[in-house]
Each structure stands twice: as structure tokens, then as C-alpha cells.
Design a protein around this motif. Structure first.
Motif, short mmCIF file in Angstrom:
data_model
loop_
_atom_site.label_atom_id
_atom_site.label_comp_id
_atom_site.label_asym_id
_atom_site.label_seq_id
_atom_site.Cartn_x
_atom_site.Cartn_y
_atom_site.Cartn_z
N ASP A 113 0.86 -1.18 0.00
CA ASP A 113 0.00 0.00 0.00
C ASP A 113 0.90 1.24 0.00
O ASP A 113 1.52 1.56 1.02
CB ASP A 113 -0.90 -0.03 1.24
CG ASP A 113 -1.80 1.17 1.38
OD1 ASP A 113 -1.61 2.19 0.67
OD2 ASP A 113 -2.71 1.11 2.23
N GLU A 114 0.99 1.91 -1.13
CA GLU A 114 1.92 3.04 -1.27
C GLU A 114 1.64 4.14 -0.25
O GLU A 114 2.55 4.78 0.26
CB GLU A 114 1.91 3.60 -2.69
CG GLU A 114 3.03 4.56 -2.97
CD GLU A 114 4.43 4.03 -2.66
OE1 GLU A 114 5.22 4.77 -2.06
OE2 GLU A 114 4.73 2.87 -3.00
N SER A 115 0.36 4.38 0.07
CA SER A 115 0.06 5.42 1.05
C SER A 115 0.55 5.00 2.45
O SER A 115 1.00 5.84 3.23
CB SER A 115 -1.43 5.74 1.07
OG SER A 115 -2.19 4.63 1.51
N THR A 118 4.35 5.58 2.42
CA THR A 118 4.62 7.02 2.51
C THR A 118 4.40 7.51 3.94
O THR A 118 5.22 8.27 4.48
CB THR A 118 3.73 7.80 1.53
OG1 THR A 118 4.01 7.35 0.20
CG2 THR A 118 3.94 9.28 1.63
#
Length: 148
Positions: A113-115, A118
């Protein structure tokens, strides 16, 4: 300063990875508190932990039970710690406003999950700036590997 380990989940889900970490925590004689973001996630984790028998049964509790101070593992959607655990497990991009309350923090995040990745980077930068003892762990085929 608090030891904060960032655990990058790359091959299993939280509900698959967390029981092993909690087992190690209890085996070391420590108590744990696990902070979830919402009730459905807490309920899923609660159900998973009750079904674990190997490598160890993981007794735990959450809001609404008697004697929360006696629970070796406490699950919460809040920032509470009635069992006076020294080990905190953060899930679902949770943040701890006062890391000094704990000896060790385990920040588990979904590497797919890129979010989430981040957000974990932002928490790392904040913890680094505050001077905490940081470690980054990435799931490998056979367990965790510490990266420098």
C-alpha cells in the motif's frame, strides 16, 4: 530514548505477522498493547489471536472486559494502555504522540500500500528527528531482515 522498529510487511498480512511478534514479546516476559484504527480491524485481530495455537496461545483483552490490567496483550482503538505494557504495536498507520511511554514500539505497515509506505516514511523522519533509536525490518522468505 524509545526503540522504534518499522516492520515492512511484504509477504504476509498484519494478522499473519503480528502473532509471531506478540509471541516473542510474551516469551521475553513483556506485556503488549496493540493500537488499531477502527473497531472492525480490532475485531478481526481479536478473532485471529483467539484462534492461534501455534507457536503459542495468545491471551488478550480489549474494552469491556474485567481486569484489563491483568491482560498480557491489550487491543485498543484508543491510546490507552491499562495493562501497563512497555511494548506498543502500531497498526494501520497509527501514530504514538508520546513514545517515551514505551520501551519499544513496533510500527507495522503494509508494503503493498503506497500510502502506508509514505506514511511510515513520515513517521520514521519524525522519530529520527526526535532522536529515537530506529530500526527498519523487512520481511524476507524466512522471517525478518534488518536493513541499515
Amino acid at each position: 530514548m524509545t526503540q522504534i522498529g518499522f516492520y515492512h510487511l511484504t509477504r504476509t498480512s498484519l494478522t499473519e505477522a503480528l502473532p509471531m511478534l506478540l509471541t516473542r514479546t510474551l516469551d521475553s516476559g513483556q506485556k503488549a498493547v496493540v493500537w488499531c484504527t477502527d473497531k472492525p480491524a480490532l475485531d478481526e485481530l481479536d478473532k485471529t489471536l483467539w484462534q492461534i495455537a501455534t507457536p503459542r496461545w495468545l491471551p488478550h483483552g480489549s474494552a469491556g472486559i474485567a481486569c484489563p490490567d491483568l491482560q498480557p496483550i491489550w487491543l485498543s482503538t484508543g491510546d490507552d494502555c491499562p495493562n501497563e505494557a512497555r511494548f506498543l504495536f502500531l497498526t494501520q498507520n497509527r501514530h504514538c504522540a508520546d513514545p517515551a511511554r514505551f520501551e519499544r514500539i513496533f510500527d507495522l505497515f503494509d508494503g503493498h500500500d503506497e500510502s502506508a509506505v509514505t506514511a511510515a516514511r513520515a513517521r520514521w523522519a519524525q522519530a529520527h528527528k526526535a532522536g529515537h533509536d530506529l530500526a527498519y525490518w523487512r520481511q524476507e522468505d524466512k522471517g525478518w531482515k534488518r536493513a541499515r
